[in-house]
Design a protein around this motif. Structure first.
Motif, PDB file in Angstrom:
ATOM      1  N   TYR A   6       0.864  -1.177   0.000  1.00 31.58           N
ATOM      2  CA  TYR A   6       0.000   0.000   0.000  1.00 31.58           C
ATOM      3  C   TYR A   6       0.896   1.221   0.000  1.00 31.58           C
ATOM      4  O   TYR A   6       1.833   1.318   0.797  1.00 31.58           O
ATOM      5  CB  TYR A   6      -0.920  -0.003   1.224  1.00 31.58           C
ATOM      6  CG  TYR A   6      -1.944  -1.094   1.146  1.00 31.58           C
ATOM      7  CD1 TYR A   6      -3.124  -0.906   0.437  1.00 31.58           C
ATOM      8  CD2 TYR A   6      -1.729  -2.322   1.753  1.00 31.58           C
ATOM      9  CE1 TYR A   6      -4.070  -1.916   0.340  1.00 31.58           C
ATOM     10  CE2 TYR A   6      -2.667  -3.337   1.659  1.00 31.58           C
ATOM     11  CZ  TYR A   6      -3.830  -3.129   0.958  1.00 31.58           C
ATOM     12  OH  TYR A   6      -4.767  -4.124   0.847  1.00 31.58           O
ATOM     13  N   GLN A   7       0.611   2.153  -0.918  1.00 33.56           N
ATOM     14  CA  GLN A   7       1.478   3.312  -1.083  1.00 33.56           C
ATOM     15  C   GLN A   7       0.692   4.506  -1.616  1.00 33.56           C
ATOM     16  O   GLN A   7      -0.494   4.404  -1.887  1.00 33.56           O
ATOM     17  CB  GLN A   7       2.632   2.964  -2.017  1.00 33.56           C
ATOM     18  CG  GLN A   7       2.196   2.463  -3.377  1.00 33.56           C
ATOM     19  CD  GLN A   7       3.374   1.978  -4.192  1.00 33.56           C
ATOM     20  OE1 GLN A   7       4.381   2.679  -4.319  1.00 33.56           O
ATOM     21  NE2 GLN A   7       3.270   0.792  -4.743  1.00 33.56           N
ATOM     22  N   ARG A   8       1.377   5.632  -1.727  1.00 34.97           N
ATOM     23  CA  ARG A   8       0.805   6.872  -2.259  1.00 34.97           C
ATOM     24  C   ARG A   8       1.573   7.269  -3.512  1.00 34.97           C
ATOM     25  O   ARG A   8       2.720   6.880  -3.701  1.00 34.97           O
ATOM     26  CB  ARG A   8       0.965   8.020  -1.261  1.00 34.97           C
ATOM     27  CG  ARG A   8       0.203   7.898  -0.011  1.00 34.97           C
ATOM     28  CD  ARG A   8       0.473   9.164   0.828  1.00 34.97           C
ATOM     29  NE  ARG A   8      -0.284   9.133   2.038  1.00 34.97           N
ATOM     30  CZ  ARG A   8      -1.572   9.419   2.130  1.00 34.97           C
ATOM     31  NH1 ARG A   8      -2.245   9.743   1.054  1.00 34.97           N
ATOM     32  NH2 ARG A   8      -2.202   9.372   3.287  1.00 34.97           N
ATOM     33  N   ASP A   9       0.922   8.112  -4.327  1.00 33.88           N
ATOM     34  CA  ASP A   9       1.628   8.738  -5.442  1.00 33.88           C
ATOM     35  C   ASP A   9       2.625   9.746  -4.867  1.00 33.88           C
ATOM     36  O   ASP A   9       2.391  10.334  -3.814  1.00 33.88           O
ATOM     37  CB  ASP A   9       0.643   9.480  -6.347  1.00 33.88           C
ATOM     38  CG  ASP A   9      -0.222   8.532  -7.156  1.00 33.88           C
ATOM     39  OD1 ASP A   9       0.263   7.448  -7.519  1.00 33.88           O
ATOM     40  OD2 ASP A   9      -1.381   8.879  -7.428  1.00 33.88           O
ATOM     41  N   CYS A  11       5.490   9.562  -3.325  1.00 32.31           N
ATOM     42  CA  CYS A  11       5.870   9.235  -1.945  1.00 32.31           C
ATOM     43  C   CYS A  11       7.316   8.741  -1.937  1.00 32.31           C
ATOM     44  O   CYS A  11       7.600   7.637  -2.398  1.00 32.31           O
ATOM     45  CB  CYS A  11       4.912   8.175  -1.408  1.00 32.31           C
ATOM     46  SG  CYS A  11       5.391   7.420   0.155  1.00 32.31           S
ATOM     47  N   CYS A  14       7.778   5.529  -0.110  1.00 31.31           N
ATOM     48  CA  CYS A  14       7.280   4.399  -0.909  1.00 31.31           C
ATOM     49  C   CYS A  14       8.325   3.989  -1.945  1.00 31.31           C
ATOM     50  O   CYS A  14       8.557   2.788  -2.158  1.00 31.31           O
ATOM     51  CB  CYS A  14       5.961   4.761  -1.573  1.00 31.31           C
ATOM     52  SG  CYS A  14       4.659   5.189  -0.395  1.00 31.31           S
ATOM     53  N   TRP A  33      -2.461   1.946  -4.629  1.00 32.21           N
ATOM     54  CA  TRP A  33      -2.334   3.350  -4.243  1.00 32.21           C
ATOM     55  C   TRP A  33      -3.583   3.750  -3.477  1.00 32.21           C
ATOM     56  O   TRP A  33      -4.707   3.527  -3.931  1.00 32.21           O
ATOM     57  CB  TRP A  33      -2.148   4.224  -5.480  1.00 32.21           C
ATOM     58  CG  TRP A  33      -0.749   4.091  -6.007  1.00 32.21           C
ATOM     59  CD1 TRP A  33       0.303   4.906  -5.731  1.00 32.21           C
ATOM     60  CD2 TRP A  33      -0.250   3.077  -6.865  1.00 32.21           C
ATOM     61  NE1 TRP A  33       1.437   4.459  -6.369  1.00 32.21           N
ATOM     62  CE2 TRP A  33       1.122   3.319  -7.070  1.00 32.21           C
ATOM     63  CE3 TRP A  33      -0.807   1.953  -7.474  1.00 32.21           C
ATOM     64  CZ2 TRP A  33       1.931   2.518  -7.862  1.00 32.21           C
ATOM     65  CZ3 TRP A  33      -0.007   1.142  -8.255  1.00 32.21           C
ATOM     66  CH2 TRP A  33       1.344   1.435  -8.449  1.00 32.21           C
ATOM     67  N   ILE A  34      -3.379   4.347  -2.310  1.00 30.39           N
ATOM     68  CA  ILE A  34      -4.500   4.655  -1.415  1.00 30.39           C
ATOM     69  C   ILE A  34      -5.100   6.030  -1.653  1.00 30.39           C
ATOM     70  O   ILE A  34      -6.148   6.346  -1.093  1.00 30.39           O
ATOM     71  CB  ILE A  34      -4.071   4.528   0.061  1.00 30.39           C
ATOM     72  CG1 ILE A  34      -3.088   5.632   0.456  1.00 30.39           C
ATOM     73  CG2 ILE A  34      -3.492   3.152   0.348  1.00 30.39           C
ATOM     74  CD1 ILE A  34      -2.891   5.769   1.949  1.00 30.39           C
ATOM     75  N   ASP A  35      -4.480   6.845  -2.474  1.00 29.41           N
ATOM     76  CA  ASP A  35      -4.850   8.257  -2.615  1.00 29.41           C
ATOM     77  C   ASP A  35      -6.325   8.506  -2.933  1.00 29.41           C
ATOM     78  O   ASP A  35      -6.911   9.438  -2.426  1.00 29.41           O
ATOM     79  CB  ASP A  35      -3.986   8.926  -3.680  1.00 29.41           C
ATOM     80  CG  ASP A  35      -2.520   8.875  -3.326  1.00 29.41           C
ATOM     81  OD1 ASP A  35      -2.131   9.550  -2.363  1.00 29.41           O
ATOM     82  OD2 ASP A  35      -1.783   8.131  -3.997  1.00 29.41           O
ATOM     83  N   ASP A  36      -6.917   7.725  -3.796  1.00 27.43           N
ATOM     84  CA  ASP A  36      -8.288   7.984  -4.241  1.00 27.43           C
ATOM     85  C   ASP A  36      -9.316   7.040  -3.631  1.00 27.43           C
ATOM     86  O   ASP A  36     -10.414   6.882  -4.166  1.00 27.43           O
ATOM     87  CB  ASP A  36      -8.359   7.902  -5.771  1.00 27.43           C
ATOM     88  CG  ASP A  36      -7.527   8.985  -6.432  1.00 27.43           C
ATOM     89  OD1 ASP A  36      -7.454  10.096  -5.870  1.00 27.43           O
ATOM     90  OD2 ASP A  36      -6.957   8.714  -7.507  1.00 27.43           O
ATOM     91  N   GLU A  41      -7.476   5.180   2.613  1.00 24.55           N
ATOM     92  CA  GLU A  41      -6.875   6.384   3.214  1.00 24.55           C
ATOM     93  C   GLU A  41      -7.090   6.384   4.724  1.00 24.55           C
ATOM     94  O   GLU A  41      -6.179   6.674   5.498  1.00 24.55           O
ATOM     95  CB  GLU A  41      -7.465   7.640   2.582  1.00 24.55           C
ATOM     96  CG  GLU A  41      -6.936   8.925   3.158  1.00 24.55           C
ATOM     97  CD  GLU A  41      -5.481   9.196   2.825  1.00 24.55           C
ATOM     98  OE1 GLU A  41      -4.779   9.722   3.717  1.00 24.55           O
ATOM     99  OE2 GLU A  41      -5.052   8.905   1.709  1.00 24.55           O
TER     100      GLU A  41
END
Length: 76
Positions: A6-9, A11, A14, A33-36, A41
């Protein structure tokens, strides 16, 4: 694939985790990716990157080093 990262844009942590996974020759894993995703989140938020073993629900949160990562992967 049993593992999910699990990661973010955009990052840097990450990116570091990805490099470490490659360095220890981790088995294939999925990237999420958890952003959206509001639920992801809420669950992972500031904890990313998090490596999860979908078979037993174990999670390895950042910060981790090559030794902890290798031990986590071997437990699988």
């Amino acid at each position: 694939m049993h593992f999910v990262l699990y990661q973010r844009d955009d990052c840097a942590l990450c990116d570091h985790a990805l490099a470490m996974l490659a360095a220890v020759r981790a088995p294939e894993f999925a990237s999420v990716w958890i952003d959206d995703d509001a639920a992801l989140e809420a669950r992972y938020g500031a904890r990313v990157p998090v490596l999860r073993d979908e078979r037993d629900g174990r999670e390895l949160e950042w910060p981790f080093d090559p030794e902890r990562l290798t031990a986590f992967l071997r437990h699988a």
